[in-house]
Motif scaffolding. Sequence first.
Motif, PDB file in Angstrom:
ATOM      1  N   THR A 108      44.195  27.590  40.717  1.00  8.60           N
ATOM      2  CA  THR A 108      44.261  27.666  39.342  1.00  8.60           C
ATOM      3  C   THR A 108      42.833  27.806  38.722  1.00  8.60           C
ATOM      4  N   MET A 109      42.847  28.656  38.041  1.00  8.03           N
ATOM      5  CA  MET A 109      41.542  29.175  37.319  1.00  8.03           C
ATOM      6  C   MET A 109      41.093  28.286  35.884  1.00  8.03           C
ATOM      7  N   PHE A 110      40.069  27.756  36.245  1.00  9.70           N
ATOM      8  CA  PHE A 110      39.257  26.896  35.035  1.00  9.70           C
ATOM      9  C   PHE A 110      38.021  27.646  34.774  1.00  9.70           C
ATOM     10  N   ASP A 111      37.633  27.554  33.598  1.00 15.43           N
ATOM     11  CA  ASP A 111      36.412  28.016  33.111  1.00 15.43           C
ATOM     12  C   ASP A 111      35.185  27.093  33.489  1.00 15.43           C
ATOM     13  N   GLU A 112      33.989  27.360  33.143  1.00 10.76           N
ATOM     14  CA  GLU A 112      32.956  26.527  33.568  1.00 10.76           C
ATOM     15  C   GLU A 112      32.759  25.531  32.973  1.00 10.76           C
ATOM     16  N   ALA A 113      33.454  25.263  31.593  1.00  9.24           N
ATOM     17  CA  ALA A 113      33.694  23.820  31.006  1.00  9.24           C
ATOM     18  C   ALA A 113      34.896  22.994  31.477  1.00  9.24           C
ATOM     19  N   GLY A 114      35.599  23.740  32.599  1.00 13.06           N
ATOM     20  CA  GLY A 114      36.511  22.999  33.087  1.00 13.06           C
ATOM     21  C   GLY A 114      37.865  22.883  32.454  1.00 13.06           C
ATOM     22  N   ARG A 115      38.055  23.873  31.447  1.00 11.42           N
ATOM     23  CA  ARG A 115      39.272  24.116  30.787  1.00 11.42           C
ATOM     24  C   ARG A 115      40.193  25.184  31.475  1.00 11.42           C
ATOM     25  N   ALA A 147      36.085  25.879  46.920  1.00 15.12           N
ATOM     26  CA  ALA A 147      34.942  26.539  46.400  1.00 15.12           C
ATOM     27  C   ALA A 147      34.689  27.820  47.386  1.00 15.12           C
ATOM     28  N   LEU A 148      34.863  27.554  48.655  1.00 15.38           N
ATOM     29  CA  LEU A 148      34.855  28.686  49.591  1.00 15.38           C
ATOM     30  C   LEU A 148      35.954  29.930  49.018  1.00 15.38           C
ATOM     31  N   TYR A 149      37.043  29.598  48.720  1.00 16.38           N
ATOM     32  CA  TYR A 149      37.901  30.519  48.392  1.00 16.38           C
ATOM     33  C   TYR A 149      37.345  31.401  47.026  1.00 16.38           C
ATOM     34  N   ARG A 150      37.099  30.503  46.203  1.00 13.91           N
ATOM     35  CA  ARG A 150      36.627  30.996  44.940  1.00 13.91           C
ATOM     36  C   ARG A 150      35.504  32.031  45.114  1.00 13.91           C
ATOM     37  N   THR A 151      34.314  31.612  45.909  1.00 17.45           N
ATOM     38  CA  THR A 151      33.134  32.468  45.900  1.00 17.45           C
ATOM     39  C   THR A 151      33.594  33.614  46.797  1.00 17.45           C
ATOM     40  N   MET A 152      34.293  33.461  47.651  1.00 18.52           N
ATOM     41  CA  MET A 152      34.828  34.829  48.389  1.00 18.52           C
ATOM     42  C   MET A 152      35.487  35.590  47.392  1.00 18.52           C
ATOM     43  N   LEU A 153      36.168  35.115  46.660  1.00 15.04           N
ATOM     44  CA  LEU A 153      36.749  36.267  45.762  1.00 15.04           C
ATOM     45  C   LEU A 153      35.958  37.005  44.725  1.00 15.04           C
ATOM     46  N   GLU A 154      34.769  36.079  44.393  1.00 12.87           N
ATOM     47  CA  GLU A 154      33.636  36.764  43.394  1.00 12.87           C
ATOM     48  C   GLU A 154      32.763  37.630  44.392  1.00 12.87           C
ATOM     49  N   LEU A 155      32.712  37.265  45.576  1.00  7.99           N
ATOM     50  CA  LEU A 155      32.079  38.240  46.489  1.00  7.99           C
ATOM     51  C   LEU A 155      32.616  39.576  46.675  1.00  7.99           C
ATOM     52  N   ARG A 156      33.867  39.521  46.532  1.00  9.24           N
ATOM     53  CA  ARG A 156      34.711  40.801  46.741  1.00  9.24           C
ATOM     54  C   ARG A 156      35.097  41.496  45.562  1.00  9.24           C
ATOM     55  N   GLY A 157      34.385  40.984  44.224  1.00  8.25           N
ATOM     56  CA  GLY A 157      34.363  41.698  42.894  1.00  8.25           C
ATOM     57  C   GLY A 157      35.657  41.354  41.935  1.00  8.25           C
ATOM     58  N   GLU A 158      36.084  40.067  42.628  1.00  8.63           N
ATOM     59  CA  GLU A 158      37.187  39.526  41.848  1.00  8.63           C
ATOM     60  C   GLU A 158      36.807  38.315  41.134  1.00  8.63           C
ATOM     61  N   HIS A 159      37.662  37.651  40.391  1.00  7.14           N
ATOM     62  CA  HIS A 159      37.569  36.447  39.650  1.00  7.14           C
ATOM     63  C   HIS A 159      37.666  35.135  40.576  1.00  7.14           C
ATOM     64  N   GLY A 160      36.813  34.432  40.256  1.00 13.13           N
ATOM     65  CA  GLY A 160      36.953  33.202  41.149  1.00 13.13           C
ATOM     66  C   GLY A 160      37.373  32.041  40.521  1.00 13.13           C
ATOM     67  N   GLY A 161      36.661  31.898  39.305  1.00 18.80           N
ATOM     68  CA  GLY A 161      36.892  30.458  38.380  1.00 18.80           C
ATOM     69  C   GLY A 161      36.094  29.530  38.985  1.00 18.80           C
ATOM     70  N   HIS A 162      36.286  28.366  38.352  1.00 18.31           N
ATOM     71  CA  HIS A 162      35.861  27.160  38.759  1.00 18.31           C
ATOM     72  C   HIS A 162      36.685  26.074  39.266  1.00 18.31           C
ATOM     73  N   CYS A 163      36.067  25.244  40.037  1.00 19.27           N
ATOM     74  CA  CYS A 163      37.009  24.006  40.400  1.00 19.27           C
ATOM     75  C   CYS A 163      36.770  22.893  39.314  1.00 19.27           C
ATOM     76  N   ARG A 164      37.650  21.904  39.012  1.00 25.01           N
ATOM     77  CA  ARG A 164      37.176  20.794  37.989  1.00 25.01           C
ATOM     78  C   ARG A 164      36.371  19.605  38.702  1.00 25.01           C
ATOM     79  N   LEU A 165      35.530  19.135  38.194  1.00 23.80           N
ATOM     80  CA  LEU A 165      34.661  17.918  39.015  1.00 23.80           C
ATOM     81  C   LEU A 165      35.761  16.972  39.125  1.00 23.80           C
ATOM     82  N   PRO A 166      35.393  16.428  40.291  1.00 19.20           N
ATOM     83  CA  PRO A 166      34.330  16.194  41.164  1.00 19.20           C
ATOM     84  C   PRO A 166      33.794  17.175  42.161  1.00 19.20           C
ATOM     85  N   LEU A 167      34.851  18.315  42.176  1.00 14.80           N
ATOM     86  CA  LEU A 167      34.627  19.288  43.212  1.00 14.80           C
ATOM     87  C   LEU A 167      33.575  20.069  42.634  1.00 14.80           C
TER      88      LEU A 167
END
Length: 313
Positions: free
Chosen positions: A16-23, A261-281
């Motif tokens: 699920t894609m969340f923005d930097e504020a967790g929305r 967090a790994l999956y999200r960063t891998m997507l970003e490093l491939r040029g895709e959107h990874g989004g953010h996890c919700r805290l506490p992650l």
Amino acid sequence: MSDGFSLSGVFPASLTMFDEAGRLDQPATHRHLASLVDAGAHGLVVAGTSGEFVAMAPDEKVRLVATAVAAADGRVPVVAGTGTASTAESVELTRAAAAEGAAAVLVILPYYMRPHREEVLAHIRAVGAASPVPVLLYNNPANSGTTELDAVDVGMLYREGVIHGVKSTFPTVHQVPEVIDETGPDFAVFYGGFMAPLSGLAEGAHGWISGVLNVALAEALALYDAVRAGDLAAARRWAAAIRQYRYLYTRRPLGQVGDLALYRTMLELRGEHGGHCRLPLLPLTPEQRARLERIMTENPALRGIAVSGAPPR
């Protein structure tokens, strides 16, 4: 049992894609889900563990299902995670997901309060009786912290018409053939871990549901096809490629990091959107991100098969 019900294949347990504020970021989630379908996913699972369902409000889950159905656009079925610790809430979410167009629902074992076996069975029966769509049991006792349902229990619920499939998430895979023995050909058995997908599929699982499929979908599709074709040598090569993703989590070359967090960063490093996890992650640190980028550069299997065109030999 719904006549003609059939689910099989590779179903990403979608982020699920969340923005930097967790929305909840519905446009970004729509794009990610659509990209998975475009890449060949046989179906989508949303609001599961990898979708961070435990951090989402009920109305957000319903909006997520609507987003997934729109992204799938009739091309593949959407399975919605609707199980919670509350039977009443699970029933309500199940009905809402069906109303939004979910083809089936995935119901986790009721968690945290550690209900005993009869309470777990009563919960699943209540949700099944109220569901307008087929129910898949999410048999994940490690995460739910409650009593697992064994193959005999699953077979009993199947014969009662309560459930129509299972996501079997255990450290071992012997549960897969045991459930197949207790059910029928119209019962969908999905291997649900990321430790041994080849073993699970070779033992007869109808498909695979996992969070790693957000980043290893092409490899998983090739593995699935190889198993169906009886090509063990190719299946082993694809399984070896997929293990490289698993090692990032199990061997901890980056230290303590979460799989999402790994999956999200891998997507970003491939040029895709990874989004953010919700805290506490937490996200990867800059140092961990840089280290992951180096590992991906050095290991072609982690860059995706679009780069190499073939599994490692």
